[in-house]
Design an enzyme around this catalytic site. Structure first.
Site, PDB file in Angstrom:
ATOM      1  CE  LYS A   1      -3.604   2.534   0.557  1.00 22.39           C
ATOM      2  NZ  LYS A   1      -4.311   2.867  -0.679  1.00 22.39           N
ATOM      3  N   GLY A   2       0.391   2.280  -0.744  1.00 26.27           N
ATOM      4  CA  GLY A   2       1.062   3.579  -0.826  1.00 26.27           C
ATOM      5  C   GLY A   2       1.379   4.126   0.556  1.00 26.27           C
TER       6      GLY A   2
ATOM      7  CB  THR B   1      -6.066   5.066 -11.686  1.00 27.61           C
ATOM      8  OG1 THR B   1      -5.635   6.150 -10.864  1.00 27.61           O
ATOM      9  CG2 THR B   1      -6.088   3.789 -10.874  1.00 27.61           C
TER      10      THR B   1
ATOM     11  CB  THR C   1      -8.745  -3.412 -10.474  1.00 23.02           C
ATOM     12  OG1 THR C   1      -8.185  -2.110 -10.329  1.00 23.02           O
ATOM     13  CG2 THR C   1     -10.230  -3.337 -10.207  1.00 23.02           C
TER      14      THR C   1
ATOM     15  N   GLY D   1      -7.160   8.008  -1.722  1.00 21.40           N
ATOM     16  CA  GLY D   1      -6.368   9.151  -1.243  1.00 21.40           C
ATOM     17  C   GLY D   1      -5.249   8.755  -0.293  1.00 21.40           C
TER      18      GLY D   1
ATOM     19  CB  CYS E   1      -1.341   9.095  -6.117  1.00 21.90           C
ATOM     20  SG  CYS E   1      -2.951   8.903  -5.306  1.00 21.90           S
TER      21      CYS E   1
ATOM     22  N   GLY F   1      -9.069  -1.295 -13.947  1.00 28.00           N
ATOM     23  CA  GLY F   1      -9.829  -2.460 -14.415  1.00 28.00           C
ATOM     24  C   GLY F   1      -9.698  -2.645 -15.912  1.00 28.00           C
TER      25      GLY F   1
END
Lengths: 287, 256
Positions: A28-29, A176, A249, A55, A113, A200
């Protein structure tokens, strides 16, 4: 590998398969300080994909080092930490803290991000700022430095080249795509932040195109991602030039997908009489 | 708790009304232990616009028959596809997920459900009865037709009802029922699941009467296992995942 923000710290998926079969897990970020992330709702399902606006919710790098690292450091796979920040100093300090963790062989620098107000994607959408953050982190971080690129740019190859020259060891793409969704009945946005990141299978063709464009100009390895749901998708990214892939995803829909993709690639190699997945890299036939 | 990903056989699709069905799913092998309040993530096949799994409450469990029941309200494409499933179809589940309602042996418990939120209360009622606690239910709906599974609830304990149009039970919302009007309630624990405005009112009532109140939330989820951090709810300790820290929360823990 599994992509950051989609696989937790790996522990969440251990009931489903032996996660040590993976080439790596990008956790995780992680930011210098604790972040609460964005308000709910943070997710909206869209056709063949989803929007998210989490976020970068996380407890900060020092919590990671103290509480989470001891739990995951002995996994039999490569643990990479996705590093994000609001300022160059944030990135540098976070990377320096992770440098101290012996069993973390590399970081994935997240300059892409789309869900934070300051920093994040802003660094990855112009060459000078991307170069500045990569050069600054390179000075304090001497293990593997992967840089995750944003697709929300006019010319991704240009950014990729600049980041390579600034000292990156590899590139991962794509993060994304910036998107949004509205409920026609209520006339309200589906995300609290209005815009969010699309992921996705819906984004796979864009991701594949960008991986191919980037492999045309850089020499360092590319890790391809964007909508990979199965082995065939992964193979397509490798044929486009990716040396490895990340699955994101798809983990939400099929918790077994990591293991299934590995088995599927093996089966493909056998069927095609190939000895190694390396033979797939850049193997697209165009004549 | 260990999580599983398994294919189940649909053995029955019982239609309750235009909106609701109860799916009975069977597994060939013994089911793992499951607790009231937990949920499953259902993979809906063949939906042109459905991509993610659907989180659905466990409505009932019969471990002897190796069966799980899911109460499904057809509100969107995914749940409509689930409503069309027939015996012989397969359904892939990731389960059991989430935490559970916490009850102590001497609690006097009132279970309050509204609409589809009655789903976990049947399993909870059965669990309470098996543990020597007689549950009482207060169930609310828009009209008589929306008061579903009443016969099943009545097998477990006393059932009070409210409808907004007064077509059955007390007219109004659950909070308008006489059992909620008494100054000295004879229960010390409320478990509630339903529309958020209903649960907020119930939580406020419980706080005013110094009664412990557990609420089951229904936030939008992607993974259901605490990896994506999409389904968060605001608590006094910051954002928490509805899927792993919940779906059941003490109402005083939430920022309501």
């Amino acid at each position: 590998m599994t992509a950051s923000g989609t696989f937790g710290y790996g522990e969440e998926y251990m009931d489903f398969y032996d996660i040590n079969c993976l080439g790596g897990i990008v956790v995780k970020g992680t930011t210098l300080h604790h972040r609460e992330g964005n308000p709910y709702p943070r997710m909206a399902e869209t056709g063949r994909g989803m929007l998210n606006a989490v976020g970068l919710q996380n407890k900060g790098v020092h919590y990671f080092a103290k509480e989470i690292y001891p739990r995951i450091k002995d996994f039999g796979t490569n643990i990479l930490v996705n590093v994000s920040g609001s300022t160059i100093e944030d990135y540098v300090e976070t990377a320096a803290a992770i440098q101290e963790l012996d069993n973390i062989p590399g970081i994935e620098l997240n300059i892409s991000c789309p869900n934070v107000k300051e920093g994040g994607m802003a660094f990855g959408t112009s060459c000078p700022s991307a170069v500045a953050v990569v050069e600054a982190v390179r000075k304090v971080y001497n293990k593997h430095l992967m840089v995750k690129l944003s697709p929300n740019v006019t010319n991704i190859a240009e950014i990729a080249l600049a980041v390579e020259q600034a000292g990156a060891d590899s590139l991962s793409l794509i993060n994304t795509l910036l998107g949004m969704a509205i409920d026609a009945e209520t006339k309200r946005p589906l995300l609290s932040t209005i815009t969010g990141g699309l992921s996705g299978p819906a984004i796979k063709p864009v991701a594949l195109r960008m991986v191919w464009q980037v492999t045309q100009v850089v020499k360092i390895p590319i890790v391809g991602m964007g909508g990979i749901m199965n082995a065939e998708d992964a193979i397509e990214f490798m044929l486009a030039g990716a040396s490895a892939v990340q699955i994101g995803t798809a983990n939400f829909v099929d918790p077994m997908v990591g293991s299934n993709v590995i088995d599927g690639i093996k089966e493909y190699l056998e069927r095609k009489g190939m000895n190694s997945a390396k033979e797939l890299v850049g193997g697209m036939i165009t004549d | 708790m260990k999580k599983y990903i398994q294919d189940f056989d649909v053995v029955e699709n019982k239609r309750l009304n235009q909106e609701f069905v109860v799916l009975t799913l069977q597994h060939p092998y013994q089911l793992p232990e499951m607790f009231p309040g937990q949920f499953v993530e259902v993979k809906v096949e063949n939906g042109p616009n459905t991509f993610l799994r659907r989180p659905i409450s466990i409505h009932d469990v019969d471990r002897e028959k190796q069966q799980i029941k899911l109460l499904v309200q057809e509100i969107g494409e995914g749940t409509q596809l689930m409503g069309q499933l027939q015996p012989g179809d397969k359904l892939n589940l990731v389960y059991p997920l989430g935490n559970q309602f916490q009850i102590s042996p001497n609690d006097k418990v009132l279970l309050i459900g509204g609409g589809c939120g009655i789903a976990p209360l049947l399993f909870l009622g059965r669990h309470l009865l098996e543990n020597g606690i007689t549950p009482r239910f207060l169930l609310g709906a828009r009209s008589k037709d929306g008061l579903i599974e009443l016969d099943e609830f009545k097998k477990l304990g006393e059932v009070y009802t409210t409808t907004e149009d007064g077509s059955e039970g007390t007219k109004g919302f659950v909070i308008h029922h006489p059992i909620m009007k008494t100054q000295t309630p004879d229960y010390d624990q409320i478990c509630t699941c339903g529309p958020e405005p209903m649960m907020r009112v119930v939580a406020k009532y419980a706080k005013n009467h110094n009664i412990k109140c557990q609420v089951s939330l229904e936030n939008h989820m992607a993974c259901g296992i605490g990896a994506c951090l999409c389904c968060v709810t605001d608590t006094i300790e910051g954002h928490k995942c509805t899927c792993t820290d919940g779906p059941v929360f003490d109402s005083t823990y939430l920022k309501w």
